[in-house]
Design a protein around this motif. Structure first.
Motif, PDB file in Angstrom:
ATOM      1  N   SER A  48      26.654 -19.762  -0.693  1.00 46.78           N
ATOM      2  CA  SER A  48      25.884 -20.584   0.260  1.00 46.78           C
ATOM      3  C   SER A  48      26.086 -20.052   1.681  1.00 46.78           C
ATOM      4  CB  SER A  48      26.273 -22.056   0.133  1.00 46.78           C
ATOM      5  OG  SER A  48      27.661 -22.228   0.261  1.00 46.78           O
ATOM      6  N   LEU A  49      25.640 -18.806   1.873  1.00 48.68           N
ATOM      7  CA  LEU A  49      25.767 -18.111   3.163  1.00 48.68           C
ATOM      8  C   LEU A  49      24.388 -17.761   3.704  1.00 48.68           C
ATOM      9  CD1 LEU A  49      28.592 -15.585   2.220  1.00 48.68           C
ATOM     10  CD2 LEU A  49      28.827 -17.547   3.775  1.00 48.68           C
ATOM     11  N   SER A  50      24.311 -17.572   5.011  1.00 48.18           N
ATOM     12  CA  SER A  50      23.009 -17.422   5.663  1.00 48.18           C
ATOM     13  C   SER A  50      22.195 -16.231   5.172  1.00 48.18           C
ATOM     14  CB  SER A  50      23.199 -17.328   7.180  1.00 48.18           C
ATOM     15  OG  SER A  50      23.590 -18.582   7.675  1.00 48.18           O
ATOM     16  N   ARG A  51      22.707 -15.022   5.400  1.00 45.74           N
ATOM     17  CA  ARG A  51      21.853 -13.858   5.112  1.00 45.74           C
ATOM     18  C   ARG A  51      21.444 -13.794   3.639  1.00 45.74           C
ATOM     19  NH1 ARG A  51      21.389  -8.671   8.275  1.00 45.74           N
ATOM     20  NH2 ARG A  51      23.303  -9.336   9.303  1.00 45.74           N
ATOM     21  N   PRO A  52      22.380 -14.013   2.712  1.00 49.91           N
ATOM     22  CA  PRO A  52      21.942 -14.021   1.306  1.00 49.91           C
ATOM     23  C   PRO A  52      20.851 -15.061   1.046  1.00 49.91           C
ATOM     24  CG  PRO A  52      24.337 -13.852   1.421  1.00 49.91           C
ATOM     25  CD  PRO A  52      23.858 -14.104   2.824  1.00 49.91           C
ATOM     26  N   LEU A  53      20.948 -16.210   1.698  1.00 48.59           N
ATOM     27  CA  LEU A  53      19.971 -17.269   1.415  1.00 48.59           C
ATOM     28  C   LEU A  53      18.653 -17.061   2.156  1.00 48.59           C
ATOM     29  CD1 LEU A  53      22.301 -20.374   1.102  1.00 48.59           C
ATOM     30  CD2 LEU A  53      21.397 -18.893  -0.693  1.00 48.59           C
ATOM     31  N   TYR A  54      18.665 -16.329   3.267  1.00 49.66           N
ATOM     32  CA  TYR A  54      17.372 -15.965   3.881  1.00 49.66           C
ATOM     33  C   TYR A  54      16.584 -15.147   2.857  1.00 49.66           C
ATOM     34  CZ  TYR A  54      19.879 -16.772   8.354  1.00 49.66           C
ATOM     35  OH  TYR A  54      20.630 -17.281   9.378  1.00 49.66           O
ATOM     36  N   GLU A  55      17.306 -14.230   2.214  1.00 50.04           N
ATOM     37  CA  GLU A  55      16.652 -13.364   1.213  1.00 50.04           C
ATOM     38  C   GLU A  55      16.192 -14.183   0.002  1.00 50.04           C
ATOM     39  OE1 GLU A  55      15.514 -10.389   1.204  1.00 50.04           O
ATOM     40  OE2 GLU A  55      16.088  -9.210  -0.551  1.00 50.04           O
ATOM     41  N   VAL A  56      17.004 -15.153  -0.398  1.00 50.39           N
ATOM     42  CA  VAL A  56      16.617 -16.033  -1.505  1.00 50.39           C
ATOM     43  C   VAL A  56      15.356 -16.814  -1.142  1.00 50.39           C
ATOM     44  CG1 VAL A  56      17.269 -18.146  -2.742  1.00 50.39           C
ATOM     45  CG2 VAL A  56      18.925 -16.268  -2.513  1.00 50.39           C
ATOM     46  N   SER A  64      22.390 -11.714  -7.135  1.00 51.85           N
ATOM     47  CA  SER A  64      22.801 -10.697  -8.112  1.00 51.85           C
ATOM     48  C   SER A  64      21.711  -9.648  -8.312  1.00 51.85           C
ATOM     49  CB  SER A  64      23.131 -11.363  -9.454  1.00 51.85           C
ATOM     50  OG  SER A  64      22.011 -12.100  -9.907  1.00 51.85           O
ATOM     51  N   ARG A  65      20.469 -10.002  -8.018  1.00 51.25           N
ATOM     52  CA  ARG A  65      19.383  -9.029  -8.125  1.00 51.25           C
ATOM     53  C   ARG A  65      19.100  -8.347  -6.787  1.00 51.25           C
ATOM     54  NH1 ARG A  65      13.448  -8.310 -10.217  1.00 51.25           N
ATOM     55  NH2 ARG A  65      12.631  -7.298  -8.348  1.00 51.25           N
ATOM     56  N   ASN A  66      19.005  -9.166  -5.708  1.00 50.70           N
ATOM     57  CA  ASN A  66      18.531  -8.581  -4.434  1.00 50.70           C
ATOM     58  C   ASN A  66      19.615  -7.811  -3.683  1.00 50.70           C
ATOM     59  OD1 ASN A  66      19.959 -10.460  -2.659  1.00 50.70           O
ATOM     60  ND2 ASN A  66      18.403 -11.999  -3.194  1.00 50.70           N
ATOM     61  N   GLY A  67      20.882  -8.040  -4.013  1.00 51.40           N
ATOM     62  CA  GLY A  67      21.967  -7.246  -3.431  1.00 51.40           C
ATOM     63  C   GLY A  67      22.398  -7.672  -2.039  1.00 51.40           C
ATOM     64  N   ALA A  70      26.335 -10.762   0.982  1.00 51.68           N
ATOM     65  CA  ALA A  70      27.201 -11.322   2.026  1.00 51.68           C
ATOM     66  C   ALA A  70      26.522 -11.158   3.374  1.00 51.68           C
ATOM     67  CB  ALA A  70      28.553 -10.606   2.040  1.00 51.68           C
ATOM     68  N   ASN A  71      27.040 -11.859   4.373  1.00 46.34           N
ATOM     69  CA  ASN A  71      26.426 -11.813   5.698  1.00 46.34           C
ATOM     70  C   ASN A  71      26.481 -10.421   6.336  1.00 46.34           C
ATOM     71  OD1 ASN A  71      25.549 -14.459   5.823  1.00 46.34           O
ATOM     72  ND2 ASN A  71      27.436 -15.219   6.755  1.00 46.34           N
ATOM     73  N   HIS A  72      27.469  -9.613   5.937  1.00 45.18           N
ATOM     74  CA  HIS A  72      27.625  -8.307   6.590  1.00 45.18           C
ATOM     75  C   HIS A  72      26.810  -7.194   5.923  1.00 45.18           C
ATOM     76  CE1 HIS A  72      30.877  -8.425   3.509  1.00 45.18           C
ATOM     77  NE2 HIS A  72      30.450  -7.192   3.295  1.00 45.18           N
ATOM     78  N   ILE A  73      25.992  -7.524   4.946  1.00 41.24           N
ATOM     79  CA  ILE A  73      25.119  -6.499   4.339  1.00 41.24           C
ATOM     80  C   ILE A  73      23.892  -6.355   5.244  1.00 41.24           C
ATOM     81  CG2 ILE A  73      23.834  -5.793   2.279  1.00 41.24           C
ATOM     82  CD1 ILE A  73      26.851  -6.110   1.794  1.00 41.24           C
ATOM     83  N   VAL A  74      23.922  -5.330   6.087  1.00 39.28           N
ATOM     84  CA  VAL A  74      22.857  -5.156   7.088  1.00 39.28           C
ATOM     85  C   VAL A  74      21.927  -4.042   6.634  1.00 39.28           C
ATOM     86  CG1 VAL A  74      22.337  -4.640   9.503  1.00 39.28           C
ATOM     87  CG2 VAL A  74      24.401  -5.941   8.913  1.00 39.28           C
ATOM     88  N   ARG A  75      20.830  -4.434   6.028  1.00 39.08           N
ATOM     89  CA  ARG A  75      19.802  -3.464   5.619  1.00 39.08           C
ATOM     90  C   ARG A  75      18.509  -4.213   5.323  1.00 39.08           C
ATOM     91  NH1 ARG A  75      18.795  -4.463   0.382  1.00 39.08           N
ATOM     92  NH2 ARG A  75      20.451  -4.730  -1.145  1.00 39.08           N
ATOM     93  N   LEU A  76      17.427  -3.437   5.238  1.00 40.00           N
ATOM     94  CA  LEU A  76      16.152  -4.040   4.865  1.00 40.00           C
ATOM     95  C   LEU A  76      16.211  -4.548   3.431  1.00 40.00           C
ATOM     96  CD1 LEU A  76      13.573  -1.482   6.305  1.00 40.00           C
ATOM     97  CD2 LEU A  76      13.870  -3.854   7.042  1.00 40.00           C
ATOM     98  N   SER A  77      15.462  -5.605   3.174  1.00 39.05           N
ATOM     99  CA  SER A  77      15.295  -6.113   1.812  1.00 39.05           C
ATOM    100  C   SER A  77      14.614  -5.061   0.947  1.00 39.05           C
ATOM    101  CB  SER A  77      14.432  -7.367   1.850  1.00 39.05           C
ATOM    102  OG  SER A  77      14.055  -7.751   0.545  1.00 39.05           O
TER     103      SER A  77
END
Ligand code: ZN
Length: 297
Positions: A48-56, A64-67, A70-77
């Motif tokens: 339940s973290l911001s960046r992963p859930l923006y992608e969700v 588990s699919r989109n990769g 965590a919040n520190h994964i800085v890359r394009l979807s």
């Protein structure tokens, strides 16, 4: 008159937990009481973290699919977001959002100097206003969004505020500061929603995740995972969902449904009616008016 059929405004209030919305958002709850809005409980994906859930929220895919784990994964979807799908369907897109949204769908890493305002019709977010301080006032985010709405007449407008999350981290999810931040956004929505509703926009108001009393989120507790979903202009969710929390993976296909855009292959269509393509848009020029954001002090 601007044609607003199949135009969607999505408001994501970062860090807004479900119970706080139901207790403190008096204007939104007024519209629920009047039968103009529906409110559902959504259970966020994990973590339940911001960046992963923006992608969700925007791709309808689990971490588990989109990769974006965590919040520190800085890359394009690497997924097909609602922005991508809308642009592919010749719809206009815009976002007033935290800079992590730019990093997922526009360019990464974010450069505060060059990436603050972005206009490129070839990108998934064609018109973007991105902020990079957690205390950038929510009132300004809505003002940025109103500017984009009136100037560019997007079919899909994504608005993402940060002050509720910021107050929660600093003072806790049960603090008076957190409560005040929630009440303030309710006041901003009370300024804007009446006009959006009158203009015929479909509107979804939700959150990425909640916030616990210690000012944390990321875990599995109800305070961290349960968020509201207010809907206007769509009767696409059955009442049974009020009992059971709605899975957050349904949000992206719901956005597609509202836009008349076919969901991506990775999105679930469970709980949605059969796909109906959008009617051709009738363009007669934007005559929308900027709504004044009154001071909430
Ligand atoms: Zn946070």
């Amino acid at each position: 008159m601007t044609e607003t059929a199949n135009k969607l405004i999505v408001v994501v209030l970062d860090g807004l937990r479900y119970d706080a919305a139901r207790k403190y958002m008096g204007y939104m709850e007024h519209l629920v009481e009047q039968g103009q809005l529906s409110c559902y409980k959504v259970q966020s994906e994990l973590p339940s973290l911001s960046r992963p859930l923006y992608e969700v929220l925007l791709t309808g895919t689990p971490v588990s699919r989109n990769g974006i784990t965590a919040n520190h994964i800085v890359r394009l979807s690497r997924e097909r977001s609602v922005f991508h799908l809308a642009v592919a369907a010749n719809l206009r897109t815009a976002a007033a959002a935290y800079h992590w949204v730019s990093e997922l769908y526009s360019s990464a890493p974010f450069d505060p100097v060059s990436d603050r305002h972005q206009h490129n019709v070839l990108k998934p977010i064609q018109h973007g206003s991105f902020y990079f301080e957690d205390h950038y006032p929510d009132s300004h985010v809505f003002a940025d969004a109103e500017y984009l709405r009136v100037a560019y007449d997007p079919h899909f407008l994504y608005i993402h505020t940060m002050n509720i999350d910021d107050a929660g981290h600093r003072f806790g999810g049960e603090s008076k500061e957190y409560e005040l931040a929630v009440r303030s956004v309710d006041g901003l929505l009370a300024t804007l929603l009446p006009q959006w509703m009158e203009l015929g926009y479909r509107v979804l108001v939700t959150a990425d995740h909640g916030m616990n009393a210690n000012g944390c989120h990321g875990g599995v507790t109800a305070a961290e995972r349960h968020v509201p979903l207010y809907t206007f202009g769509e009767e696409v969710l059955s009442p049974e969902k009020e009992v059971q929390a709605l899975p957050q993976l349904r949000l992206a296909p719901l956005m597609c449904h509202c836009l008349g855009v076919r969901p991506s292959a990775a999105m679930t269509t469970e709980g949605l009616p059969p796909f109906v393509p959008a009617q051709p848009q009738q363009e007669e020029g934007g005559d929308a008016e900027i709504i004044k954001l009154n001071s909430l002090e």
